[in-house]
Scaffold this active site. Structure first.
Site, PDB file in Angstrom:
ATOM      1  N   SER A 199     -54.552 -35.123  63.134  1.00  0.00           N
ATOM      2  CA  SER A 199     -53.492 -36.084  63.445  1.00  0.00           C
ATOM      3  C   SER A 199     -53.886 -36.725  64.761  1.00  0.00           C
ATOM      4  CB  SER A 199     -52.139 -35.388  63.573  1.00  0.00           C
ATOM      5  OG  SER A 199     -51.149 -36.329  63.915  1.00  0.00           O
ATOM      6  N   CYS A 200     -54.038 -38.040  64.788  1.00  0.00           N
ATOM      7  CA  CYS A 200     -54.866 -38.589  65.842  1.00  0.00           C
ATOM      8  C   CYS A 200     -54.491 -40.010  66.240  1.00  0.00           C
ATOM      9  CB  CYS A 200     -56.318 -38.597  65.369  1.00  0.00           C
ATOM     10  SG  CYS A 200     -56.747 -37.254  64.275  1.00  0.00           S
ATOM     11  N   GLY A 201     -55.280 -40.558  67.191  1.00  0.00           N
ATOM     12  CA  GLY A 201     -55.191 -41.946  67.583  1.00  0.00           C
ATOM     13  C   GLY A 201     -56.432 -42.697  67.136  1.00  0.00           C
ATOM     14  N   SER A 252     -59.372 -40.385  68.643  1.00  0.00           N
ATOM     15  CA  SER A 252     -58.973 -39.253  69.469  1.00  0.00           C
ATOM     16  C   SER A 252     -58.294 -38.239  68.568  1.00  0.00           C
ATOM     17  CB  SER A 252     -58.019 -39.718  70.579  1.00  0.00           C
ATOM     18  OG  SER A 252     -57.460 -38.627  71.262  1.00  0.00           O
ATOM     19  N   ASN A 296     -55.929 -41.467  61.011  1.00  0.00           N
ATOM     20  CA  ASN A 296     -54.784 -40.899  61.713  1.00  0.00           C
ATOM     21  C   ASN A 296     -53.747 -40.552  60.659  1.00  0.00           C
ATOM     22  OD1 ASN A 296     -52.666 -40.197  63.414  1.00  0.00           O
ATOM     23  ND2 ASN A 296     -52.051 -42.324  63.745  1.00  0.00           N
TER      24      ASN A 296
END
Length: 952
Positions: free
Chosen positions: A37-39, A253, A275
């Site tokens: 789970s990200c940017g 990220s 994401n």
């Protein structure tokens, strides 16, 4: 042939499994449950002009999204971050000339990629030897290995401990021969990477653990690692060079949700970054494994065997998605954006759209189930760069287009502070199901509508979908057979009891569904877990549906019905890598719960060359009485029969049936039967060659349907529940027929509700996705019937499940009684009954609590506590836990004060919307009072909260 390959897969030969770069399964941890789970961010120049500014802006964007990633126990060890750029030809020409003393071919005539090695020089040499041997075997030319300069001075202990040795592999086309056709070198590099990686990983040991190719192609280059976003630029010295130019950059990220970070699982991957969370991952992976037997590539031919397995438990959900997208790109005949459209389709069933566009999506649904869950995907193959959102739009994504043709897209705004509003030409956001695509050859953004209409017109999808699919209503009309009769009224109670029906399940659950809605109950269940119950239980009672790993608002299946769908195609699939008319020839089921007439038509009458193969899902009672392994033996025999029927090539539909159950034959619980057959066909790579239907006597409530679908059944006909509706809840034939249809509609609504709670929109994706965990089932049951599903505390084996089945059967068919005298059992699952099922809140405990509350007497309260502790031991895992006495006590003066411990509390980034404003504010107030930390989440918070204790 596909059948021959499936036979080989099922022959028992050892199958290679990718290595694990993570701790092995232990306790409550399972590496197969890794999630991201990200940017995500993207920077590009619309005209394809390369510059170092794009690389610098991408790094700024990445650093600004540091809060969207995670870090370990020390802030200097990240969960993962990285950057994908176009191939920096000028930079590499200079760097390779200086480092290796060789000249690079022209752009596009060579491939490059960064490779992670173990830090042992001897192992590095072994890995290189394998790669170089495959380079030679494929007729390619090795340009060299360039050590990638890195600066690890800012890395934390955890990242340093696992830091790999990194070198850049450079490979050219055939030396001295004719140049390869367009795209062929990328395909050969893809084959090289997979063949070499498979051989190295198959050896085990250090090489298998740490060898990883970040990317290897002619147009893009990936720099990534177990880093924080702030560390990427400083760690990879190459990126800092002014000569390093690119026309595009993707950044990522990573927040490794409840999982371990690693260098290989950092993103971007080879084709995309993601994401979100793929909630249907287990089903997607199982079906891809099954499809491997069907894969044929016009380019790779017999070499396709070198490319598998495509999916792996060693990859995260995002990594598996990337692997399938890259397969479709390199081995198939689709551009990358078409592959992504297939894997993350928009909500085409319920939305208005052109017939051609609907036919395009309906056709692709026949090829592959959606990879469902919240998703923002950003992808590129060098020629195109794009992004898309899932059909719900559960991930934020905004983009800007400037007057100087720069395009910026990211998970949030404010990632570039030097962006002057005056130069912003377009400002917009990605919408649910929409795709954003830049075509560098055309030097423009292709609008979503134009893009999808172009894709829809590329092949005659409308004609194919008009002539080829088998439609259920047409099959029923052609068959013209009446529905099978209900069990005789005189033996109905025996039939229902044998299948696990009770008076309450009939009167409370089935009756409510026959009236139009599933039964409504209060939250919480105070009866024992199935593994602790004194009453016989069905296997479905051992399962609990999981929740999403990341916080998302659940879908409202009523108000958001436009994104929901019960429709699913079933039956044999064709070669995924070719878009041909053959894919359109599948049976389309509008509802996963079949009527009696629909099932009878499928069961008894062929249609357009299709016919169902019926398999008996019962076994002799005398065998059950004689052997505790009778049920397991029957499951193995059933699985053998199913596999044999499919591999003969003449079983487009398998039907597992309970109809033969009687006083002499015990039904195999339908969940065990469907799960065992599904898992056997997956292992044999044959699941994609057939549809799996269940004629079930024991499916009665929504959870039964959901577990059957979730563990592999394509559709279910609950003939036992229909019989109960007709006999108990309908006073005439017409009324009974109408109430059975109402029951079916209620089941469909309930399935949609259950799917929506975890963010899954389509039955096609939910089917086989195994969105459950078992509580109290042993390893032999899990491995045979539910492989890949967590069962953390083990428990009941087949002997116990068989004992429960026999108990139900004995009640249903007592040796000395007339079947007409048999009554449905009433153990008191919902209403307390003396000598029935235990309840945590039993009358005695409630009476003592009331006395204590009214009188304030301690004796009554103590008695209440005693009864509750005893009840807990009979009902819950918690009640079985006790304090250990074999460890030395800890002195109180060594225990940290509670007021200091709570200062380390963090609420996590739970966004407003996934939880209510009241809950969001209460968490912030609590953390502020305790001295802990709260986080606004993706959506931010009301500025009015900034001035008081409600601020995060």
């Amino acid at each position: 042939t596909a059948v021959a390959r499936a036979r080989a897969a099922s022959s028992g030969a050892a199958q290679w499994r990718p290595p694990r770069r993570l701790p092995p399964k232990q306790g409550l941890y399972d590496p197969a449950l890794e999630r991201d789970s990200c940017g995500v961010g993207m920077v590009a120049h619309l005209k394809g002009q390369a510059s170092h500014e794009i690389v610098r802006d991408a790094n700024t964007m990445l650093v600004r999204m540091a809060h969207r990633g995670g870090c370990g126990c020390e802030p200097s060890s990240g969960d993962g971050a990285g950057m994908l750029t176009g191939m920096p030809h000028a930079f590499l020409t200079e760097a390779v000339g200086a480092d290796l003393g060789v000249a690079l071919p022209a752009a596009g005539a060579f491939g490059a990629g960064n490779v992670f090695f173990p830090r042992d020089p001897a192992v590095v040499a072994e890995c290189k030897a394998v790669v170089e041997r495959h380079v030679s075997r494929l007729g390619l030319s090795l340009i060299g290995w360039r050590p990638v300069p890195v600066d690890n001075s800012a890395l934390g202990p955890t990242s340093l401990e696992s830091e790999p040795h990194t070198e850049m592999l450079l490979v050219g086309g055939p030396s001295g021969g004719a140049p390869l056709p367009e795209g062929a070198l990328d395909r050969e590099l893809y084959r090289l990477r997979l063949a070499a990686s498979n051989e190295i990983h198959a050896t085990g040991g250090d090489a298998a653990a740490d060898f990883y190719v970040c990317s290897l192609n002619t147009s893009t280059l990936v720099y990534k690692g177990q880093l924080t976003p702030e560390q990427v630029w400083g760690y990879f010295v190459d990126l800092q060079s002014a000569q390093y130019t690119s026309h595009l950059a993707l950044v990522h990220s990573r927040f490794s949700t409840n999982t371990f970070p690693s260098w290989a699982r950092a993103q971007p991957f080879r084709a995309l970054c993601h994401n979100g969370e793929i909630n249907t991952l287990r089903g997607n992976k199982n079906m891809m494994r099954s499809r491997e037997a069907l894969l044929q590539s016009a380019y790779f031919g017999e070499a396709m065997s070198e490319l598998g397995p495509i999916c792996s438990d060693d990859l995260s959900d995002s990594g598996n998605f990337d692997a399938v997208a890259e397969l479709l790109l390199r081995a198939g005949d689709r551009p990358l954006h078409e592959a992504v459209m297939m894997m993350v389709p928009e909500a085409w069933q319920g939305k208005p759209g052109s017939p051609a566009r609907k036919a395009f999506y309906a056709y692709n649904a026949n090829l592959m189930e959606p990879w469902d869950g919240p998703a923002m995907m950003s992808f590129t193959d060098g020629r195109y760069v794009g992004a898309c959102l899932d059909r719900n739009g559960l991930r934020p994504s905004r983009y800007y287009v400037t007057t100087d043709d720069r395009v910026l897209l990211s998970s949030e705004v404010g990632v570039l502070d030097h962006l002057d509003e005056a130069v912003v030409k377009t400002k917009a956001r990605l919408e649910p199901g929409r795709m954003f695509l830049i075509d560098f050859a055309q030097q423009r953004i292709v609008p979503d509508e134009e893009l999808k209409e172009t894709m829809a017109a590329a092949r005659p999808y409308e004609a194919w979908m008009a002539s080829q699919p088998l439609l259920l209503d047409e099959w029923v009309a052609e068959a013209a057979v009446p529905p099978a009769p209900h069990p005789a009224r005189g033996t109905l109670n025996s039939t229902l009891s044998m299948h696990g029906f009770t008076k309450e399940s009939s009167d409370l659950l089935v009756a409510a569904m026959a009236r139009g809605k599933e039964a409504l109950g209060s939250m919480g269940v105070d009866t024992p877990l199935a593994a602790l119950s004194s009453q016989p239980r069905m296997p479905s009672h051992y399962f609990k549906q999981l929740f999403a790993q990341v916080t998302n608002p659940p879908i409202d299946p009523i108000r958001e019905e436009i994104v929901m769908s019960l429709q699913t195609p079933v039956g044999p699939e064709a070669n995924l890598l070719e878009a041909t008319e053959a894919h359109a020839r599948r049976l389309v089921l509008p509802h996963p719960v079949l009527s009696l007439q629909e099932l009878e038509a499928l069961k008894s009458a062929p249609h357009k060359g299709w016919a169902a193969t019926t398999l008996d899902a019962t076994y002799p009672k005398n065998e059950a009485d004689a052997s505790p392994t009778a049920m397991r033996d029957a499951l193995l025999a059933l699985s053998d029969a199913a596999e044999a029927a499919v591999l003969k090539g003449n079983a487009p539909l398998l039907l597992l049936s309970h109809r033969a159950a009687s006083a002499e034959r015990v039904p195999i619980p339908s969940l065990l039967a469907a799960g065992a057959v599904h898992q056997r066909l997956v292992r044999a790579k044959a699941r994609a060659m057939t549809g799996l239907l269940v004629e079930s006597g024991d499916a009665k409530e929504p959870h039964d349907f959901c577990t059957l679908l979730g563990f592999g059944a394509d559709a279910v006909c609950p003939y036992g529940a229909y019989a109960a509706v007709a006999a108990f809840h309908g006073d005439a034939d017409t009324t009974a027929s109408k109430m059975m249809e109402t029951y079916r509609k209620s089941a469909g609504k309930a399935i949609l509700k259950v799917m929506s709670k975890i963010g899954i929109c389509t039955v096609q994706s939910y089917r086989g996705a195994q969105i459950f965990e078992a509580v109290g089932l042993g390893p032999e049951v899990m491995e045979l019937c539910f492989a890949g599903t967590p069962s953390r505390i083990a428990g009941a084996d087949f002997a116990i499940l068989q004992r429960d089945a026999l108990s139900m059967h004995t009640h249903a068919w007592p040796a000395a009684s007339d079947p007409e005298e048999v009554a449905l059992p009433n153990p008191g699952d919902y209403h307390f009954r003396q000598n029935g099922e235990a309840h945590y809140n039993d009358p005695r405990g409630m009476a003592e609590l009331q006395v204590a509350a009214r009188t304030g007497g301690s004796a009554a309260y103590e008695e209440y506590v005693r009864t509750q502790v005893a009840a807990s031991r009979a009902a819950s895992i918690r009640g079985l836990l006790d304090f250990r006495s074999d460890v030395p006590p800890v002195p109180l003066d060594e225990v940290e004060a509670a007021k200091e411990i709570v200062k380390r509390f963090c609420t996590g980034a739970m966004s407003l919307g996934s939880i209510s404003p009241e809950t969001h504010e209460s968490l912030a107030v609590a953390m502020n009072q305790l001295g802990g930390k709260s986080n606004t989440g993706e959506g931010g918070e009301d500025p009015r909260r900034f001035a008081d204790s409600r601020r995060s």
